[in-house]
Design an enzyme around this catalytic site. Structure first.
Site, PDB file in Angstrom:
ATOM      1  N   ASP A 169      -8.500   1.681   4.167  1.00  0.00           N
ATOM      2  CA  ASP A 169      -7.427   1.931   5.118  1.00  0.00           C
ATOM      3  C   ASP A 169      -7.408   3.426   5.444  1.00  0.00           C
ATOM      4  O   ASP A 169      -8.314   4.171   5.068  1.00  0.00           O
ATOM      5  CB  ASP A 169      -6.078   1.450   4.568  1.00  0.00           C
ATOM      6  CG  ASP A 169      -5.533   2.341   3.456  1.00  0.00           C
ATOM      7  OD1 ASP A 169      -6.280   3.197   2.922  1.00  0.00           O
ATOM      8  OD2 ASP A 169      -4.341   2.190   3.121  1.00  0.00           O
TER       9      ASP A 169
ATOM     10  N   LYS B  81     -11.250  -5.008   6.256  1.00  0.00           N
ATOM     11  CA  LYS B  81     -10.170  -4.450   5.435  1.00  0.00           C
ATOM     12  C   LYS B  81      -9.252  -5.561   4.945  1.00  0.00           C
ATOM     13  O   LYS B  81      -8.980  -5.678   3.738  1.00  0.00           O
ATOM     14  CB  LYS B  81      -9.369  -3.414   6.220  1.00  0.00           C
ATOM     15  CG  LYS B  81      -8.257  -2.756   5.400  1.00  0.00           C
ATOM     16  CD  LYS B  81      -7.446  -1.782   6.214  1.00  0.00           C
ATOM     17  CE  LYS B  81      -6.423  -2.521   7.061  1.00  0.00           C
ATOM     18  NZ  LYS B  81      -5.446  -1.610   7.690  1.00  0.00           N
TER      19      LYS B  81
END
Length: 261
Positions: A163, A145
């Site tokens: 996310d 991420k």
């Protein structure tokens, strides 16, 4: 690869997310149609972490875990004024940095991560942030991420940032059924053109923060409701839904569906 091949390649878990009767080609078309609508809705979508260099974005993204971007943006000016490069981060006074990072929560662990990150950058990359996913994910405290945030926004390399908002919304939209961020990234990447991955991430995150809330989405004021298989799980009354839309762009988002405050 053909659409049939793509359908075969999707996992059984992901296949369960497909709308009844929807082919893989139909899913691709719906996903891209929804993305175009999101582009019209969230014309100002962008990375909400303040940064001026790849290093600043990398550190800010690491600090954003379990806190808000607003909080991180309040802290990082003092942090980067005191520690402007990887070498200074690597040699930082731990107690001093902890006081700067205290507002972000888990400040001791984050201080350890930032110092370790600076040390790794100095030792392995000459103090510079690498522009490759494989190198980024080997850095302390950096996962896919964070790596995709940095690649997409600091280096212009397309990446999907999975996310909490991104995973939640793409499952609601039946783009995927997976809870695994890596699998979500893979499956959504098969639906949307690679050149659009970074902006897709921003637009989905903006939509999650402003319209498609976790507990009470504003379905009655959502510009992509017609293509959303979960439309109706939130507030469907347009007037009540309008009150749930957040952010400085609220008037624009409501105007798209013929509503106002």
């Amino acid at each position: 690869m053909t659409s049939a091949g793509n359908a075969t390649r999707r996992s059984s878990t992901a296949a369960a997310a497909v709308k009844p009767g929807e082919t893989q080609l139909g899913l691709v078309r719906r996903a891209r149609r929804m993305h175009r609508a999101l582009a019209s809705a969230h014309v100002d979508a962008h990375c909400e972490l303040d940064f001026s260099t790849p290093l600043e974005l990398l550190v800010a993204t690491v600090l954003s875990a379990q806190t808000t971007d607003v909080t991180v943006n309040r802290v990082t000016p003092a942090l980067f004024a005191r520690y402007p490069d990887a070498a200074s981060l690597a040699g930082a006074d731990r107690v001093e940095m902890e006081e700067i990072l205290r507002p972000t929560g888990f400040y001791r662990a984050k201080t350890n991560s930032v110092i370790s990150l600076g040390q790794a950058l100095v030792a392995d990359h000459g103090g510079e942030v690498p522009a490759k996913l494989e190198a980024l994910v080997k850095l302390p405290g950096v996962g896919r991420k964070t790596a995709n945030v940095v690649l997409g926004n600091a280096f212009g390399v397309p990446g999907i940032t999975v996310d909490t908002h991104f995973g939640r919304l793409t499952r609601r939209w039946a783009w995927t059924a997976s809870e695994d961020p890596v699998q979500v990234e893979k499956e959504v990447g098969e639906l949307i053109e690679r050149k659009d991955w970074t902006m897709l991430s921003h637009r989905v995150i903006f939509h999650g923060r402003r319209v498609c809330h976790a507990k009470k989405p504003a379905c009655g004021a959502c510009s992509i409701a017609k293509d959303c298989p979960s439309a109706g799980i939130g507030e469907t009354d347009p007037a009540k839904a309008a009150k749930l839309v957040k952010g400085p762009e609220a008037d624009h988002l409501l105007a798209l569906v013929g509503l106002e405050r």
